[in-house]
Design a protein around this motif. Structure first.
Motif, PDB file in Angstrom:
ATOM      1  N   GLN A  12      38.726  42.819  46.955  1.00  0.00           N
ATOM      2  CA  GLN A  12      39.763  42.507  45.974  1.00  0.00           C
ATOM      3  C   GLN A  12      39.220  42.613  44.547  1.00  0.00           C
ATOM      4  OE1 GLN A  12      41.769  38.763  46.642  1.00  0.00           O
ATOM      5  NE2 GLN A  12      42.669  38.740  44.589  1.00  0.00           N
ATOM      6  N   LEU A  13      38.017  42.113  44.328  1.00  0.00           N
ATOM      7  CA  LEU A  13      37.416  42.205  43.007  1.00  0.00           C
ATOM      8  C   LEU A  13      37.159  43.660  42.627  1.00  0.00           C
ATOM      9  CD1 LEU A  13      34.855  39.268  43.245  1.00  0.00           C
ATOM     10  CD2 LEU A  13      37.087  39.257  42.104  1.00  0.00           C
ATOM     11  N   GLN A  60      41.171  49.341  39.058  1.00  0.00           N
ATOM     12  CA  GLN A  60      42.471  49.451  38.399  1.00  0.00           C
ATOM     13  C   GLN A  60      42.318  49.446  36.880  1.00  0.00           C
ATOM     14  OE1 GLN A  60      45.307  46.469  39.566  1.00  0.00           O
ATOM     15  NE2 GLN A  60      46.890  47.225  38.184  1.00  0.00           N
ATOM     16  N   GLU A  61      41.446  48.568  36.349  1.00  0.00           N
ATOM     17  CA  GLU A  61      41.231  48.551  34.904  1.00  0.00           C
ATOM     18  C   GLU A  61      40.590  49.843  34.419  1.00  0.00           C
ATOM     19  OE1 GLU A  61      41.138  44.266  32.951  1.00  0.00           O
ATOM     20  OE2 GLU A  61      39.141  45.031  33.484  1.00  0.00           O
ATOM     21  N   ASP A  68      38.881  46.235  43.621  1.00  0.00           N
ATOM     22  CA  ASP A  68      40.184  46.822  43.293  1.00  0.00           C
ATOM     23  C   ASP A  68      40.611  46.462  41.875  1.00  0.00           C
ATOM     24  OD1 ASP A  68      40.338  47.972  45.785  1.00  0.00           O
ATOM     25  OD2 ASP A  68      41.662  46.434  46.631  1.00  0.00           O
ATOM     26  N   THR A  69      40.352  45.208  41.467  1.00  0.00           N
ATOM     27  CA  THR A  69      40.695  44.788  40.108  1.00  0.00           C
ATOM     28  C   THR A  69      39.963  45.632  39.077  1.00  0.00           C
ATOM     29  OG1 THR A  69      41.135  42.510  40.789  1.00  0.00           O
ATOM     30  CG2 THR A  69      40.588  42.863  38.477  1.00  0.00           C
ATOM     31  N   ARG A  86      35.681  40.572  31.107  1.00  0.00           N
ATOM     32  CA  ARG A  86      36.707  39.603  31.482  1.00  0.00           C
ATOM     33  C   ARG A  86      36.173  38.169  31.325  1.00  0.00           C
ATOM     34  NH1 ARG A  86      40.825  42.138  34.640  1.00  0.00           N
ATOM     35  NH2 ARG A  86      41.335  40.138  35.630  1.00  0.00           N
ATOM     36  N   ASP A 128      40.542  34.897  38.596  1.00  0.00           N
ATOM     37  CA  ASP A 128      39.974  36.157  39.086  1.00  0.00           C
ATOM     38  C   ASP A 128      39.117  35.951  40.322  1.00  0.00           C
ATOM     39  OD1 ASP A 128      41.127  37.416  36.931  1.00  0.00           O
ATOM     40  OD2 ASP A 128      39.249  37.911  35.919  1.00  0.00           O
ATOM     41  N   THR A 176      34.291  46.485  31.450  1.00  0.00           N
ATOM     42  CA  THR A 176      34.966  45.582  32.372  1.00  0.00           C
ATOM     43  C   THR A 176      33.942  45.000  33.332  1.00  0.00           C
ATOM     44  OG1 THR A 176      36.831  45.272  33.879  1.00  0.00           O
ATOM     45  CG2 THR A 176      35.586  47.328  34.101  1.00  0.00           C
TER      46      THR A 176
END
Length: 322
Positions: free
Chosen positions: A123-124, A130-131, A126-127, A79, A115, A103
């Motif tokens: 939160q990071l 998810q990817e 989870d990101t 990213r 981001d 990722t």
């Protein structure tokens, strides 16, 4: 070789789908970039553009498959680095070389503000999860590794610590491994401590760019802890001579740590491509490994460093596998 997996087969998640690790026929490049954009100066040097450079990248990989049996590229553009999963899939299909996408977040100067700003570790995480589960950038193409998750200096900055911790937690949640960017080789021990403190087993961790750090004692400490040690900027003579790289590698082999070594060239700008007069992705095979052989390293150890170790790193396999 058939790609139908055995029920207990270890699989690689590639950009064209799951692939049994045992079906990878030849060596791997453990840290490369096939498409990226790190241009911060406006000169376009630190770029591998899909349209302008993609065909040349594809031809290089196809030629390496034919000449050296190249079977796999671990592509660590994550990213904020100009990642392009669709182009990676096209390069993989056209070259016949499997590609594992990534990722994570690079080091702080390249962190996307959207981001990282105000985002906690959960939160990071989870990101990233998810990817890993749903695919990259809406393409459905799933990553097979976390990396190159970065820091610069001897200790990570606060945002880098958050991104590294998130990578470790996402790795634990999904079964992937973590490859790091240690700027100019520095900070690897701090990365090791931070990532393993989150519960990540050291054998699921590769510390990057250690061939830029002329400190054999650090390399030994990383390997003794169980982490992989990346000599992954082979051929980048403006950073470090291959003569010094060879000396550092031989020291690590002599200390008994061949099973912890990963090798690659880290092609990160179009000027490194063969078509532009650079060393190309094949410098490892055409120049550096012959020098390693001339220093007395046998083909079994070279196969270990270039094929078995990358597969074990990605899958978490033990020393008896592959």
């Amino acid at each position: 070789m058939s790609t139908t997996p055995h029920p207990t087969e270890r699989l690689l998640q590639t950009v064209t789908g799951p692939l049994p690790a045992r079906s990878v026929p030849g060596p791997a490049l453990a840290h490369e970039h096939l498409v990226l954009d790190l241009d911060r100066k406006g000169d376009g040097a630190a770029v591998l553009d899909a349209q302008r450079h993609g065909p040349a990248v594809t031809r290089e990989l196809a030629a390496l498959r034919e000449e050296f049996g190249l079977g796999l590229v671990i592509e660590l553009t994550c990213r904020g680095m100009g990642r392009d999963p669709d182009t990676l899939a096209r390069i993989a299909r056209e070259s016949g070389v499997a590609v594992v996408a990534a990722t994570g977040w690079y080091y702080e100067p390249f962190h996307p503000a959207a981001d990282l700003d105000g985002a906690g570790v959960e939160q990071l995480t989870d990101t990233l999860v998810q990817e890993i589960d749903a695919g990259l950038d809406g393409t459905g193409i799933r990553p097979g590794v976390l990396g190159e998750v970065g820091s610069h200096g001897e200790t990570p900055t606060e945002p880098e610590s958050r991104s590294l911790r998130a990578a470790a937690r996402a790795a634990l949640a999904t079964g992937l491994s973590v490859a790091t960017h240690a700027q100019l080789g520095h900070g690897g021990l701090a990365q090791l401590d931070l990532l393993t403190a989150e519960g990540l087993p050291p054998e699921r961790l590769c510390i990057g760019h250690q061939d830029l750090l002329a400190e054999p004692a650090v390399h030994r400490r990383l390997a003794e802890a169980g982490a992989y040690v990346a000599f992954d900027t082979v051929g980048k003579e403006s950073y470090q001579s291959d003569e010094v790289r060879l000396r550092l590698l031989l020291a690590l082999l002599e200390a008994g740590h061949a099973d912890r070594v990963l090798l690659s060239c880290d092609i990160s700008r179009h000027g490194y491509l063969l078509t532009e007069g650079g060393q190309g992705y094949g410098h490892l095979f055409r120049s550096f490994l012959p020098a390693v052989r001339s220093a007395g390293v046998d083909d079994d150890l070279i196969d270990l460093m270039t094929r078995r170790n990358p597969l074990r790193f990605l899958t978490g396999a033990g020393p008896e596998e592959f």
